[in-house]
Design a protein around this motif. Sequence first.
Motif, PDB file in Angstrom:
ATOM      1  N   SER A 323      10.733 -11.109 -10.809  1.00  0.00           N
ATOM      2  CA  SER A 323      11.187 -10.353 -11.984  1.00  0.00           C
ATOM      3  C   SER A 323      10.039 -10.141 -12.950  1.00  0.00           C
ATOM      4  N   ALA A 324       9.246 -11.200 -13.168  1.00  0.00           N
ATOM      5  CA  ALA A 324       8.083 -11.085 -14.058  1.00  0.00           C
ATOM      6  C   ALA A 324       7.032 -10.169 -13.441  1.00  0.00           C
ATOM      7  N   LEU A 325       6.866 -10.269 -12.125  1.00  0.00           N
ATOM      8  CA  LEU A 325       5.898  -9.425 -11.411  1.00  0.00           C
ATOM      9  C   LEU A 325       6.212  -7.951 -11.635  1.00  0.00           C
ATOM     10  N   ALA A 326       7.500  -7.595 -11.477  1.00  0.00           N
ATOM     11  CA  ALA A 326       7.905  -6.202 -11.661  1.00  0.00           C
ATOM     12  C   ALA A 326       7.810  -5.773 -13.128  1.00  0.00           C
ATOM     13  N   LYS A 327       8.263  -6.644 -14.026  1.00  0.00           N
ATOM     14  CA  LYS A 327       8.273  -6.312 -15.452  1.00  0.00           C
ATOM     15  C   LYS A 327       6.863  -6.101 -15.982  1.00  0.00           C
ATOM     16  N   ASN A 328       5.947  -6.976 -15.596  1.00  0.00           N
ATOM     17  CA  ASN A 328       4.567  -6.882 -16.083  1.00  0.00           C
ATOM     18  C   ASN A 328       3.829  -5.685 -15.523  1.00  0.00           C
ATOM     19  N   ASN A 329       4.423  -5.033 -14.544  1.00  0.00           N
ATOM     20  CA  ASN A 329       3.773  -3.872 -13.927  1.00  0.00           C
ATOM     21  C   ASN A 329       4.618  -2.610 -14.058  1.00  0.00           C
ATOM     22  N   GLY A 330       5.318  -2.534 -15.200  1.00  0.00           N
ATOM     23  CA  GLY A 330       6.058  -1.317 -15.509  1.00  0.00           C
ATOM     24  C   GLY A 330       7.145  -1.005 -14.513  1.00  0.00           C
ATOM     25  N   ASN A 331       7.695  -2.050 -13.867  1.00  0.00           N
ATOM     26  CA  ASN A 331       8.756  -1.873 -12.876  1.00  0.00           C
ATOM     27  C   ASN A 331       8.319  -0.969 -11.726  1.00  0.00           C
ATOM     28  N   PHE A 332       6.998  -0.988 -11.450  1.00  0.00           N
ATOM     29  CA  PHE A 332       6.401  -0.176 -10.369  1.00  0.00           C
ATOM     30  C   PHE A 332       6.787   1.294 -10.487  1.00  0.00           C
ATOM     31  N   SER A 333       6.585   1.826 -11.695  1.00  0.00           N
ATOM     32  CA  SER A 333       6.826   3.248 -11.939  1.00  0.00           C
ATOM     33  C   SER A 333       5.523   3.883 -12.404  1.00  0.00           C
ATOM     34  N   PRO A 334       5.089   5.004 -11.816  1.00  0.00           N
ATOM     35  CA  PRO A 334       5.780   5.775 -10.782  1.00  0.00           C
ATOM     36  C   PRO A 334       5.859   5.009  -9.462  1.00  0.00           C
ATOM     37  N   ARG A 335       6.782   5.450  -8.614  1.00  0.00           N
ATOM     38  CA  ARG A 335       7.137   4.676  -7.427  1.00  0.00           C
ATOM     39  C   ARG A 335       6.007   4.578  -6.402  1.00  0.00           C
ATOM     40  N   ILE A 336       4.977   5.409  -6.547  1.00  0.00           N
ATOM     41  CA  ILE A 336       3.839   5.298  -5.634  1.00  0.00           C
ATOM     42  C   ILE A 336       3.175   3.934  -5.778  1.00  0.00           C
ATOM     43  N   GLU A 337       3.331   3.290  -6.947  1.00  0.00           N
ATOM     44  CA  GLU A 337       2.779   1.948  -7.129  1.00  0.00           C
ATOM     45  C   GLU A 337       3.437   0.950  -6.182  1.00  0.00           C
ATOM     46  N   LEU A 338       4.749   1.077  -6.008  1.00  0.00           N
ATOM     47  CA  LEU A 338       5.446   0.195  -5.078  1.00  0.00           C
ATOM     48  C   LEU A 338       4.998   0.467  -3.650  1.00  0.00           C
ATOM     49  N   ARG A 339       4.850   1.743  -3.307  1.00  0.00           N
ATOM     50  CA  ARG A 339       4.394   2.096  -1.961  1.00  0.00           C
ATOM     51  C   ARG A 339       3.014   1.494  -1.699  1.00  0.00           C
ATOM     52  N   LEU A 340       2.143   1.559  -2.708  1.00  0.00           N
ATOM     53  CA  LEU A 340       0.794   1.032  -2.573  1.00  0.00           C
ATOM     54  C   LEU A 340       0.802  -0.495  -2.482  1.00  0.00           C
ATOM     55  N   PHE A 341       1.642  -1.135  -3.286  1.00  0.00           N
ATOM     56  CA  PHE A 341       1.774  -2.593  -3.268  1.00  0.00           C
ATOM     57  C   PHE A 341       2.204  -3.082  -1.883  1.00  0.00           C
ATOM     58  N   LEU A 342       3.194  -2.425  -1.303  1.00  0.00           N
ATOM     59  CA  LEU A 342       3.683  -2.812   0.022  1.00  0.00           C
ATOM     60  C   LEU A 342       2.640  -2.499   1.101  1.00  0.00           C
ATOM     61  N   HIS A 343       1.891  -1.420   0.899  1.00  0.00           N
ATOM     62  CA  HIS A 343       0.809  -1.070   1.834  1.00  0.00           C
ATOM     63  C   HIS A 343      -0.242  -2.176   1.877  1.00  0.00           C
ATOM     64  N   TYR A 344      -0.581  -2.706   0.716  1.00  0.00           N
ATOM     65  CA  TYR A 344      -1.584  -3.773   0.664  1.00  0.00           C
ATOM     66  C   TYR A 344      -1.065  -5.070   1.286  1.00  0.00           C
ATOM     67  N   ILE A 345       0.243  -5.309   1.180  1.00  0.00           N
ATOM     68  CA  ILE A 345       0.819  -6.473   1.868  1.00  0.00           C
ATOM     69  C   ILE A 345       0.656  -6.310   3.375  1.00  0.00           C
ATOM     70  N   ALA A 346       0.947  -5.114   3.873  1.00  0.00           N
ATOM     71  CA  ALA A 346       0.798  -4.860   5.312  1.00  0.00           C
ATOM     72  C   ALA A 346      -0.650  -5.055   5.752  1.00  0.00           C
TER      73      ALA A 346
END
Length: 406
Positions: A323-346
């Motif tokens: 919850s803190a991870l998402a909040k501190n990063n603007g809730n991953f908006s725009p959504r490309i941030e989430l796509r990029l975050f998951l890409h780096y996990i892969a």
Amino acid sequence: MFENLVGQEGRKALISDIKNNRLPGALLFSGSEASGKLTAALETARILSCTKTAPKGNWECDCHNCMQSKSLISTNIMLLGPRDCALEIAAAQKTFLQAASSNASYIKAARYLYLRSIRKLTLRFNPILWEGNNNLNKIASLIEEINEDLELLDFPRELPPQEQLEKITENLSKLTIKLEDEFLYDSIPVNQIRNMEEWAHIKSEEGKKTIIIENADRMLSSVRNALLKILEEPPADCVFILLTSKRNAMMQTILSRVRTYNFMERSAEVQKEVISRVFHDQNFNGSINEYLLTFLPIPPATIKKLADDFCNAISLRRTLDCSALAKNNGNFSPRIELRLFLHYIAIHYRKLLYSQAGTEASAKIMDLIRKCYDNVISYNQSPAAALETLFRDMSMVNVQNGGILS
């Protein structure tokens, strides 16, 4: 023709087919990301609607259809398909504001760039396409707000003072991110293909209709089959343009019904020219995609570190406050941030591919990553909740496989 398509020799075949009236009813533009496929598709649509005969399709043409097409308000164009629009809008906004503040010679081009960057998003929310969708009223309300602001910036109106201009564009940034984050699909709904088919069979009053489907390789089987039916017998005054960066992922029966035009990956030198010519940034050295990523609210390097910290917490069997991870990063908006975050996990777990057990674990992780993204994009789960589930499930994979993720 295609004056704005930089670094693509393949346009010559397209120009020849248009001039010699050999253009088929269904086309496929295939090539890497940022190779100009959408630019070419929108230009093809404008040229096919141009009412002048000589010279036909010139960018400076002032016929009614061309003027509407250049501003992307033509009723002859329908645009479908997923796309991350936020970064292009942000880059165009910067170019536009800089041009307006200095009264630059390229202000007209910068104005078109900004208007078109937003309409590349809003065109995907044509009410004809979304008819029957439960979110139609919410979308219509957002689109109305966006259009009210765009009207203040559109031709032939005089631009407002710089301070007001900055306020309008900032509000448009918030509205377009909200529209993209909350409502833009990652795969075309089958109902949109059916709605589009009905529209395609209504005869155009003037010029040809053009239906552009971006990222066509992402369509589900039901959507591909629905599209296949109309591609078999496209209406005479309608042209379909499918865009893909993964031609091998396209259904063979669809490939057999389209003529492919290949778009080559642009060299580093040509990409620098595009950035300079389109966004008027003379100092950036890198690819077009790398340039657009500089407009993320959170730098890519920071997102990569967050992804590595996420993975390290799993390997060390520590707890993580998602919850803190998402909040501190603007809730991953725009959504490309989430796509990029998951890409780096892969990417973090590529090392697993060097053993059989690791390959099996990697396959499980990739499945969990896809589910996490789908939970946010398709099922409207909050990023925090989706990441908590991902963290829990990946931790379980680690335990069940004897700490293989360490």
